[in-house]
Scaffold this active site. Structure first.
Site, mmCIF file in Angstrom:
data_model
loop_
_atom_site.group_PDB
_atom_site.id
_atom_site.type_symbol
_atom_site.label_atom_id
_atom_site.label_comp_id
_atom_site.label_asym_id
_atom_site.label_seq_id
_atom_site.Cartn_x
_atom_site.Cartn_y
_atom_site.Cartn_z
ATOM 1 N N CYS A 81 -7.973 -28.498 -1.489
ATOM 2 C CA CYS A 81 -8.865 -28.993 -2.540
ATOM 3 C C CYS A 81 -8.772 -28.140 -3.799
ATOM 4 C CB CYS A 81 -10.302 -28.982 -2.044
ATOM 5 S SG CYS A 81 -10.857 -27.321 -1.696
ATOM 6 N N ASP A 100 14.450 -32.224 27.588
ATOM 7 C CA ASP A 100 14.665 -30.868 28.071
ATOM 8 C C ASP A 100 13.309 -30.437 28.639
ATOM 9 O OD1 ASP A 100 15.514 -28.130 28.234
ATOM 10 O OD2 ASP A 100 14.358 -27.795 26.406
ATOM 11 N N ASP A 140 14.781 -28.383 22.502
ATOM 12 C CA ASP A 140 14.408 -27.360 21.536
ATOM 13 C C ASP A 140 15.317 -26.145 21.538
ATOM 14 O OD1 ASP A 140 13.558 -26.281 23.991
ATOM 15 O OD2 ASP A 140 12.196 -24.960 22.900
ATOM 16 N N ASP A 170 20.340 -26.821 24.259
ATOM 17 C CA ASP A 170 20.264 -28.258 24.036
ATOM 18 C C ASP A 170 21.067 -28.685 22.819
ATOM 19 O OD1 ASP A 170 18.305 -28.559 26.079
ATOM 20 O OD2 ASP A 170 16.827 -27.767 24.678
#
Lengths: 52, 737
Positions: free
Chosen positions: B52, B454, B636, B640
């Site tokens: 804000c 995974d 992750d 992988d």
């Protein structure tokens, strides 16, 4: 129809002013933070005098 | 559609995805030092909590009042603050912001390429603005012509239109001309070629008509076309710029530094400056920056990001460490054996590069449509030119009709069809916490029928959780908390967290010491207390299917505490949702049989494999792909990465290693897995919308092209049809939001 000779340049000039303003605002990087600028106007920080 | 084609073409060389040099992408740190000097005086902080006007003024005031700060400017859109403060670093400024009550994180400025991207966005926006200005003025003049201006008035209006339109086309049409030229140089006729041809031919024809007092000039159509196409292109650019800047921010949050030991002491250096032979110090809790051999110190190492094992491994002098592992308990001194591109990260990049090229060959719907559309447009335009030449023998008439056909068929709505849908879809997914990094990712996702997960770090959080707090007698809990409080070992942290949430307060212990690789010991009311490994405690190392630690107080029998990996929130719903969407769900993990079987059983995944090596994972993905399965890989770790790159489409959580995020198309920002099936649903409806949009555009062409071929097309019909179809397409895309 000679009025056209005045009207066309006037139209172009006004449109050109708008375009120039747009290009100026673009160059001044005024589209970098649209969300922030929308909020900044609510702040009373520099209400009395402009930011030095 | 023109955009997607042309951009796709362009991106093959310049996108941030793995491309010509995968090693550079996986380890982009090398370039960072070069740039580091350039922006030395500027510090960029990420402010995730601001929202804000008060936040902006608070932070700016706090920073501007701090001595040494020249200026500070908050950007709310990007949630960052840029501080110009020569001589001050992020470490000096973060406390200032924190005292003002806001969270601040250091960003590595050289990992943010926002300036170059901004310039391209500004350039497109400027061209769009110029085309918009020209369009409005030419349209005003055209209204007079449409309503029946004759003779000298019409010629004058045409001439003024030409004076506005021609420079506009020359300036605003640049992106199309450049892409068409680039395509031709590679021997391809891209979608921008018919666009450029239509722009140039229609402008030339209209100019000729104007000079010869002709009835029809298409300046309004040409400029409108340019304007709408530029809007499509800008939307397309913005969608990806937002995703790219957020993806960059993830990278920039990990400032890669290492402590190098020199003759004079320790110095903090960028990781890219490390060379083999350097001695580095790795503190507990930090990531190993380069491959190396431990020369002194004992600790435990978390290898979950590299191998998928969820249990820490003991490390002692002589143990080899790989970049990306996390040092848990003890201070280690490591002799670097390979750094940067030679490190173990690079060993996987070859696999990644091979798989990546397959995905780069993906043809999008837009490209398919373009391949069909481009020759047809040219044949139809040339055919009507020939037809009129033979039929009427009038060259001027024939060129007029050919130009009208080109401008009517010009894919104005098609140019908006894909970017408008993509903007709406990725905007919706962005609000759900998904970042779409790749332009074709959503389309590829919509085709998915098999999902491979995974385990460690993806389906689970990768952090252990105490299974049953009741095995610990109530009177011993304060002791256990006191022992584990100060340790950064994941099991200690899990135990301390579990006890602290039960409202246990720690007792005071004396001489608490952490023995790296073994556990923590101390004195409680004069009696020795220990928590740690079974052999160190003096307990029989029982059969463990899960991680466990032992607590011994004085001479009482040791108590065994069991831990399990915590499931990621929303994992069950995600798996169920994917199955409901008709997907085959599989689990491939590098972890042990028992750990994987447990998770697979709880999630109801029937097809799972444990102990899978990175190469096996990639082969499994390629094997299934060869059988025709469209695979979504969710992973992750570094183990992988190859599989992520080999899959049809890949998703990785924000907690993933940098390399895994680079290899995936979509990044999941939150911890919840529920957005994954949602992304699939959005992608499928986006594909449906794109097809609908193509149908709308083609439908309009079927209606308008015969009119143009028969020579009845007027600039008014062209302008009306073009605007109507563009508006229809945009509204249809907005239904996705």
């Amino acid at each position: 129809m000679s009025i056209v000779a005045i009207l066309i340049p006037v139209t172009l000039l006004l449109g050109g002013l708008g375009l120039a303003a747009f290009v100026w605002s673009l160059m001044r990087q005024q589209y970098e933070d649209p969300k922030g600028d929308a909020e900044r106007i609510l702040s009373s920080e520099w209400d009395d005098h402009p930011k030095p | 559609m023109s955009d997607a084609t042309a951009q796709g073409f362009e991106d093959q060389g310049s996108d941030s995805r793995l491309s010509a040099c995968p090693a550079c992408d996986v380890a982009p740190i090398a370039m960072r030092i070069a740039q580091e000097k350039a922006r030395k005086d500027e510090v960029i902080l990420s402010l995730p909590g601001i929202h804000c006007a008060t936040c902006i003024t608070d932070i700016e005031r706090a920073l501007n009042n701090h001595p040494g700060v020249d200026s500070a400017r908050v950007n709310l859109t990007l949630r960052r603050v840029t501080v110009k403060a020569p001589g001050l670093g992020a470490d000096d400024l973060i406390p200032v912001v924190e005292r003002a009550g806001y969270e601040a994180l250091e960003l590595d400025p050289s990992a943010l390429s926002s300036t170059a991207a901004d310039r391209k966005g500004r350039d497109l926006l400027m061209r769009t603005g110029v085309a918009g200005f020209a369009m409005m003025n030419v349209m005003l003049l055209s209204v007079a012509v449409w309503s029946g201006a004759e003779g000298a008035t019409r010629d004058l209006f045409h001439m003024v239109s030409a004076m506005i339109a021609l420079p506009t086309i020359a300036f605003a049409g640049q992106p199309f001309f450049a892409n068409a030229r680039r395509g031709l140089r590679h021997g391809k006729v891209v979608m921008d070629f018919p666009i450029s041809l239509a722009l140039i031919l229609a402008s030339g024809m209209s100019l000729y008509e104007t000079m010869n007092s002709g009835r029809h000039a298409y300046f309004d159509g040409v400029v409108t076309l340019c304007f709408f196409l530029l809007i499509g292109r800008y939307l397309d650019y913005r969608t990806r710029a937002v995703a790219r800047s957020a993806a960059e921010e993830l990278t920039a949050l990990e400032v890669p530094r290492a402590f190098r030991i020199t003759d004079t002491g320790e110095e903090l250096v960028p990781v890219a400056a490390l060379v083999p032979g350097d001695l580095i110090r790795i503190r507990p809790g930090s990531r190993v920056p380069a491959d190396g051999r431990i020369t002194s110190g004992e600790s435990e190492i978390d290898r979950s990001l590299l191998t998928g094992e969820s249990l820490p491994v003991v490390a002692a002098p002589g143990t080899m460490l790989s970049a990306g592992e996390v040092n848990l308990t003890g201070l280690l001194t490591v002799r670097v054996t390979a750094a940067g591109r030679d490190s173990s990260l690079a060993q996987l990049t070859e696999l990644v590069a091979n798989a990546e090229s397959a995905r780069g060959r993906y043809t999008t719907l837009a490209q398919q449509a373009s391949a069909l559309y481009t020759p047809i447009v040219h044949i139809v335009a040339f055919g009507s030119f020939l037809g009129w030449m033979i039929h009427a023998g009038d060259l001027r008439m024939a060129v007029n009709v050919a130009a009208a056909v080109l401008i009517i068929t010009c894919p104005c709505a098609l140019g908006l069809a894909v970017p408008a849908v993509m903007t709406a879809a990725s905007g919706r997914l962005f609000r759900k916490g998904l970042l779409i990094k790749d332009a074709t990712a959503l389309e590829r996702l919509s085709e998915v029928d098999t999902v491979i997960f995974d385990k460690t770090g993806t389906l689970t959080m990768g952090t252990p959780q105490l299974v049953d707090p009741d095995v610990l007698p109530v009177e011993h809990r304060p002791v256990a908390l006191a022992l584990t409080e100060g340790s950064s070992h994941p099991l200690s942290r899990a135990l301390a967290h579990a006890l602290a949430t039960q409202g246990v307060t720690a007792v005071t212990l004396e001489r608490v010491t952490e023995v790296p690789g073994h556990g923590v010991e101390g004195l409680w009311q004069g009696q020795p207390v220990r928590i740690g490994r079974a052999d160190w405690i003096g307990a029989a190392p029982g059969q463990g299917r899960v991680a466990s630690t032992w607590l011994r107080i004085a001479d009482l029998p040791p108590i065994r505490l069991e831990f399990e990996d915590r499931m990621r929130p929303g994992a069950e719903e995600a798996v169920a949702g994917l199955r409901r969407a008709g997907c085959r769900v599989m689990l491939l993990s590098g972890d042990t049989q028992t750990a994987v079987a447990d998770i697979a059983g709880r999630l109801g995944i029937a097809e799972w494999r444990a102990g899978v090596t990175p190469v096996d994972k990639a082969e499994a993905v390629t094997g299934l792909g060869a059988q025709g399965a469209r695979i979504l890989m969710v992973g992750d770790g570094l183990n992988d990465t190859a599989a992520l790159a080999a899959a049809h489409v890949a998703i990785s959580p924000a907690s993933a290693l940098d390399a895994a995020r680079v290899a995936s198309d979509i990044v999941l920002m939150g911890t919840d897995l529920r957005p994954v099936p949602e992304a699939l649903a959005v992608a499928r409806s986006a594909r449906k919308r794109i097809k609908e949009n193509f149908n709308i555009s083609f439908g309009y062409n079927i209606f308008a092209v015969p009119i143009a071929i028969l020579g009845f097309a007027t600039p008014l019909i062209a302008a009306l049809a073009m605007s109507l179809s563009s508006i229809c397409v945009t509204l249809n895309a907005l239904r996705l939001r």
